[in-house]
Design a protein around this motif. Sequence first.
Motif, PDB file in Angstrom:
ATOM      1  N   ASN A   1       0.856  -1.183   0.000  1.00 41.37           N
ATOM      2  CA  ASN A   1       0.000   0.000   0.000  1.00 41.37           C
ATOM      3  C   ASN A   1       0.892   1.233   0.000  1.00 41.37           C
ATOM      4  O   ASN A   1       1.775   1.354   0.850  1.00 41.37           O
ATOM      5  N   GLU A   2       0.667   2.136  -0.951  1.00 40.72           N
ATOM      6  CA  GLU A   2       1.367   3.422  -0.961  1.00 40.72           C
ATOM      7  C   GLU A   2       0.623   4.362  -0.024  1.00 40.72           C
ATOM      8  O   GLU A   2      -0.611   4.402  -0.044  1.00 40.72           O
ATOM      9  N   THR A   3       1.359   5.104   0.793  1.00 41.95           N
ATOM     10  CA  THR A   3       0.733   6.034   1.725  1.00 41.95           C
ATOM     11  C   THR A   3       0.957   7.469   1.272  1.00 41.95           C
ATOM     12  O   THR A   3       1.916   7.761   0.554  1.00 41.95           O
ATOM     13  N   ASP A   4       0.069   8.357   1.680  1.00 39.92           N
ATOM     14  CA  ASP A   4       0.207   9.771   1.337  1.00 39.92           C
ATOM     15  C   ASP A   4       1.298  10.434   2.179  1.00 39.92           C
ATOM     16  O   ASP A   4       1.979  11.331   1.718  1.00 39.92           O
ATOM     17  N   GLU A   5       1.432   9.966   3.420  1.00 40.06           N
ATOM     18  CA  GLU A   5       2.408  10.558   4.327  1.00 40.06           C
ATOM     19  C   GLU A   5       3.628   9.664   4.476  1.00 40.06           C
ATOM     20  O   GLU A   5       3.529   8.443   4.393  1.00 40.06           O
ATOM     21  N   VAL A   6       4.761  10.290   4.724  1.00 39.59           N
ATOM     22  CA  VAL A   6       6.018   9.568   4.920  1.00 39.59           C
ATOM     23  C   VAL A   6       6.105   9.084   6.363  1.00 39.59           C
ATOM     24  O   VAL A   6       5.849   9.844   7.291  1.00 39.59           O
ATOM     25  N   THR A   7       6.453   7.805   6.543  1.00 39.00           N
ATOM     26  CA  THR A   7       6.779   7.274   7.861  1.00 39.00           C
ATOM     27  C   THR A   7       8.291   7.383   7.990  1.00 39.00           C
ATOM     28  O   THR A   7       9.020   6.667   7.298  1.00 39.00           O
ATOM     29  N   GLU A   8       8.770   8.309   8.814  1.00 38.50           N
ATOM     30  CA  GLU A   8      10.202   8.600   8.925  1.00 38.50           C
ATOM     31  C   GLU A   8      10.982   7.439   9.535  1.00 38.50           C
ATOM     32  O   GLU A   8      12.058   7.097   9.064  1.00 38.50           O
ATOM     33  N   SER A   9      10.465   6.854  10.599  1.00 39.59           N
ATOM     34  CA  SER A   9      11.159   5.743  11.271  1.00 39.59           C
ATOM     35  C   SER A   9      10.455   4.434  10.951  1.00 39.59           C
ATOM     36  O   SER A   9       9.224   4.351  11.035  1.00 39.59           O
TER      37      SER A   9
END
Length: 186
Positions: free
Chosen positions: A150-158
Motif C-alpha cells: 500500500n502506498e501512503t500519502d504521508e512519509v513514515t520517517e522511522s
Amino acid sequence: MKFLKWLLIVLAVLGLLFFFVLGPYMKSQTKTHSPEKTNTYVQSGLDLSVNYSSPSKKGRTIFGELVPFDKVWRTGANEPTTFTTATALKIADKNLPAGTYSLWTKPGKQNWMVIFNTNVPEWGVTILSGGAETTRVPEEDVVEIAVPVNETDEVTESFTINFTDKGQLYMNIAWDRTKVKVPLNK
C-alpha cells in the motif's frame, strides 16, 4: 615454536577483546542510530509481540535502493526482527504454532513476501558480505505469505511495526511511503 605460542596467545587475547569489549560496544552504537522497539497486542485471547530495530529514512530512497526489491531483508536493522505469539494463530490462512520467530521480508513493487522462521540468529546480516546477505536459514521457514503493498500519502520517517484491529487484526510494517498489512487470525 616460542613464536607460534606467542602468536596464539595474542590471537586469543584479541579474540576475547573483540567478543567481550568491541562486539558489545558496536551493538550499543548501532542502537543509537536504529533504536530497539517493541510493540504488543494482548486482546481476544492473543498475546503477541514484535521486537525490532527502527532505522530512520533521513532523506534516503528506501525501497528499491537502500532496501533492494526482490531480495530477502532482515526487516529493520541490527538483529533480526522477532515475532512472538503465546498461542497458535493463523498468518492469513497458514498455521503458526506458539513460539518466537525471526521475521524476514522480501519487498517487491506490488507485493511483499513475509517469512516467519524458527531460527533467530545473533545478527541479521553477515559481516563478510558487508551487510548484503542475511543470516536467515531458509530451511527453517515456517510460514511464507504474499501481502500487497500500500502506498501512503504521508512519509513514515522511522521504520515501524505495529498492530491494528478494526474487525480484522493486522501486523503493519511501514516505512517511507510504503505499508504492508499482514493478516493475523486466531
